[in-house]
Motif scaffolding. Structure first.
Motif, PDB file in Angstrom:
ATOM      1  N   ALA A 108       0.613  -1.115   0.130  1.00  0.00           N
ATOM      2  CA  ALA A 108      -0.216   0.065  -0.044  1.00  0.00           C
ATOM      3  C   ALA A 108       1.067   1.055   0.013  1.00  0.00           C
ATOM      4  N   VAL A 109       0.996   2.075  -0.943  1.00  0.00           N
ATOM      5  CA  VAL A 109       1.542   3.423  -1.189  1.00  0.00           C
ATOM      6  C   VAL A 109       0.757   4.397  -0.656  1.00  0.00           C
ATOM      7  N   PHE A 110       1.733   5.367   0.509  1.00  0.00           N
ATOM      8  CA  PHE A 110       0.901   6.200   0.933  1.00  0.00           C
ATOM      9  C   PHE A 110       1.601   7.728   0.368  1.00  0.00           C
ATOM     10  N   GLN A 111       2.706   7.548  -0.202  1.00  0.00           N
ATOM     11  CA  GLN A 111       3.577   8.715  -0.660  1.00  0.00           C
ATOM     12  C   GLN A 111       4.435   8.357  -1.738  1.00  0.00           C
ATOM     13  N   ARG A 112       4.364   9.489  -2.857  1.00  0.00           N
ATOM     14  CA  ARG A 112       5.269   9.005  -4.136  1.00  0.00           C
ATOM     15  C   ARG A 112       6.111  10.442  -4.309  1.00  0.00           C
ATOM     16  N   ARG A 113       6.990  10.209  -5.105  1.00  0.00           N
ATOM     17  CA  ARG A 113       7.857  11.515  -5.561  1.00  0.00           C
ATOM     18  C   ARG A 113       8.032  11.473  -7.026  1.00  0.00           C
ATOM     19  N   VAL A 114       7.785  12.530  -7.529  1.00  0.00           N
ATOM     20  CA  VAL A 114       8.063  12.884  -8.878  1.00  0.00           C
ATOM     21  C   VAL A 114       9.304  13.513  -8.986  1.00  0.00           C
ATOM     22  N   SER A 115      10.347  13.192 -10.006  1.00  0.00           N
ATOM     23  CA  SER A 115      11.428  13.872 -10.032  1.00  0.00           C
ATOM     24  C   SER A 115      11.589  14.192 -11.793  1.00  0.00           C
ATOM     25  N   ILE A 116      11.668  15.160 -11.932  1.00  0.00           N
ATOM     26  CA  ILE A 116      11.846  15.851 -13.281  1.00  0.00           C
ATOM     27  C   ILE A 116      13.244  16.553 -13.679  1.00  0.00           C
TER      28      ILE A 116
END
Length: 180
Positions: free
Chosen positions: A114-122
């Motif tokens: 179960a994923v609670f937080q994600r991070r996008v990197s550009i």
């Protein structure tokens, strides 16, 4: 009868005078400007930004990044946008990498996680070229912006992308300003 002065009796009058002095000093001392309007050399007043190349799989980022970069050129770097033939400088940008990874998760039996937080990197490659001198005045190889989001939020990944692009553009502005 003899009276003595208590050291805390007139404390409010002292604070008022001190604050007034600080306010006047601040108002008089803050009359300054940046050369070039906001961070570019003083002879650079106009900038051309060619179409952004996007090497990521997230093709929707191109327009949002372009809009944010153009706005930053005008508002934060103090330059006007111009056609290539009339511009004092060119900003060449390429979106080169996109990552979206789970940051906070918990294993769930028979499901995976179960994923609670994600991070996008550009990540982008940036060059600012002084056209009159024909030289690169700032080279940002591998400049990255990050943005976190919760998969449960209505905006989800796009809100993380928006924050990551804001951070990326701010790093470009900071890099351009650090040279002057």
């Amino acid at each position: 009868m003899r009276t003595t002065c208590h050291p805390f009796r007139n404390r409010s009058a002292v604070w008022v005078r001190l604050l007034a002095t600080v306010a006047v000093t601040f108002a008089v001392g803050c009359n300054y400007t940046f050369a070039g309007g906001g961070g570019l050399p003083s002879h650079i007043e106009t900038v051309y930004v060619p179409p952004i190349e996007n090497r990521t799989t997230q093709f929707g980022l191109t327009q949002t990044f372009t809009d944010k970069l153009l706005e930053a050129v005008r508002r934060k770097l103090g330059a006007q946008l111009a056609a290539e033939a009339e511009a004092d400088a060119t900003i060449v940008a390429e979106l080169s990498r996109y990552n979206d990874v789970a940051m906070n998760f918990q294993g769930v039996e028979d499901v995976g996680a179960a994923v609670f937080q994600r991070r996008v990197s550009i990540t982008a490659q940036i060059q600012i070229v002084d056209r009159s001198k024909n030289e690169i005045i700032w080279n940002g190889a591998g400049v990255s912006g990050q943005g976190e989001y919760s998969p449960a939020d209505p905006g989800g990944e796009s809100s993380g992308q928006d924050v990551a692009l804001d951070n990326l553009v701010q790093k470009i502005v900071d890099g351009a300003q650090s040279q002057w």
